[in-house]
Scaffold this active site. Structure first.
Site, PDB file in Angstrom:
ATOM      1  N   ILE A  35       0.896  -1.162   0.000  1.00  0.00           N
ATOM      2  CA  ILE A  35       0.000   0.000   0.000  1.00  0.00           C
ATOM      3  C   ILE A  35       0.931   1.208   0.000  1.00  0.00           C
ATOM      4  CG2 ILE A  35      -1.767   1.293   1.243  1.00  0.00           C
ATOM      5  CD1 ILE A  35      -2.724  -1.329   2.470  1.00  0.00           C
ATOM      6  N   PRO A  36       1.076   1.895  -1.130  1.00  0.00           N
ATOM      7  CA  PRO A  36       2.170   2.858  -1.314  1.00  0.00           C
ATOM      8  C   PRO A  36       1.932   4.220  -0.664  1.00  0.00           C
ATOM      9  CG  PRO A  36       0.829   2.779  -3.282  1.00  0.00           C
ATOM     10  CD  PRO A  36       0.260   1.743  -2.354  1.00  0.00           C
ATOM     11  N   CYS A  37       1.909   4.251   0.671  1.00  0.00           N
ATOM     12  CA  CYS A  37       1.640   5.508   1.355  1.00  0.00           C
ATOM     13  C   CYS A  37       2.779   6.514   1.186  1.00  0.00           C
ATOM     14  CB  CYS A  37       1.340   5.260   2.826  1.00  0.00           C
ATOM     15  SG  CYS A  37       2.595   4.317   3.700  1.00  0.00           S
ATOM     16  N   HIS A  38       3.928   6.063   0.654  1.00  0.00           N
ATOM     17  CA  HIS A  38       5.002   7.019   0.377  1.00  0.00           C
ATOM     18  C   HIS A  38       4.608   7.994  -0.728  1.00  0.00           C
ATOM     19  CE1 HIS A  38       5.645   3.672  -2.465  1.00  0.00           C
ATOM     20  NE2 HIS A  38       6.096   4.603  -3.292  1.00  0.00           N
TER      21      HIS A  38
END
Length: 271
Positions: free
Chosen positions: A235-238
């Site tokens: 989950i690419p919260c970056h």
């Protein structure tokens, strides 16, 4: 802002107490309507919702310490556990019985490898990836996983290798889409779903995510949900940054966030 911080500190210090708007009004000598409005404006959620999230954390601690389900729920301040049933999986990440037993009965497989960012751990249940961790120390990764589920059946397994390699390939510039099995509050799940929709190489602000889930003032709560993401990279919260263009915080560390954003933009640099 100061009022909301004071109320949040008060709630966190006694999540099982009577925390109705009426009681908060009496405690702080401020209109309940002002408190409600301040929470909505600054956090994007109501005091009631904040209380619930604090109580879920308390419930988890009680269950992990071996309390019975009725006793653990009662200690959180609820008179019955009907609020939890029907949605227990999304709040605890597994059944309440399994969580109370420290994951007893749950099967978790993991694999580790060195990467450009340090030691990487990928763990999975039968349903998907449940944890992604990065640390300079492999032992720290394993300790963290075993700490969370001390009674689960946790073992290193080659069955995780394909998914581990997919994450490693992503860190070398590839793309990644993997199934995951994580628990979170309803709000967190909405935020994570919105993050999954951000295309590779692009970013969105915390405000953008808040608007996309229909809660335009919840940008601070969105940042908290990013910090609670148990499967970063997957989950690419970056890809979520501040409105002023600065990259903001990141659970794996700001330098790693910078690396990931530069990698996706094609401007790859060493950490």
């Amino acid at each position: 802002m100061k009022l909301v911080e004071q109320v949040c500190d008060f709630i966190r210090s006694r999540p099982s107490a009577d925390l109705s708007l009426k009681s908060l009004e009496s405690e702080f000598k401020i209109s309940r309507y002002i408190i409600q409005r301040a929470f909505k404006d600054l956090l994007g959620i109501s005091p009631r919702k904040y209380v619930e999230e604090c109580r879920i954390l308390l419930l988890k601690r009680n269950l992990r310490r071996g309390r019975s389900m009725p006793g653990a729920v009662y200690d959180t301040g609820y008179s019955s556990h009907s609020w939890l049933y029907g949605n227990a999986e999304s709040k605890l990440g597994m059944s309440t019985d399994d969580y109370r037993r420290g994951g007893k009965g749950a099967r978790i497989s993991y694999q580790t490898a060195r990467t450009v960012l340090g030691w990487l751990l990928v763990a999975q249940t039968d349903h998907g990836i449940c944890s992604v961790k990065i640390s300079p120390n492999e032992d720290a990764l394993l300790s963290s996983l075993f700490e969370e589920y001390p009674m689960a059946s946790i073992q290193r397994s080659d069955s995780v290798s394909a998914r581990l390699e997919a994450v490693i390939a992503y860190l070398k510039g590839g793309k990644i889409t993997l199934p995951f099995d994580v628990g979170g509050t309803d709000f967190q799940r909405r935020v994570w779903s919105a993050i999954l929709a951000i295309p590779y190489g692009q970013t969105r602000t915390y405000d953008d995510i808040a608007r996309s889930i229909g809660m335009p003032k919840a940008y601070r709560a969105v940042a908290n949900a990013c910090g609670a993401n148990p499967v970063p990279l997957v989950i690419p919260c970056h890809r979520v940054i501040r409105k002023d263009g600065k990259i903001g915080g990141y659970g794996l560390g700001v330098e790693k966030k910078k690396f990931l954003l530069e990698m996706e933009s094609g401007d790859n640099k060493e950490v």
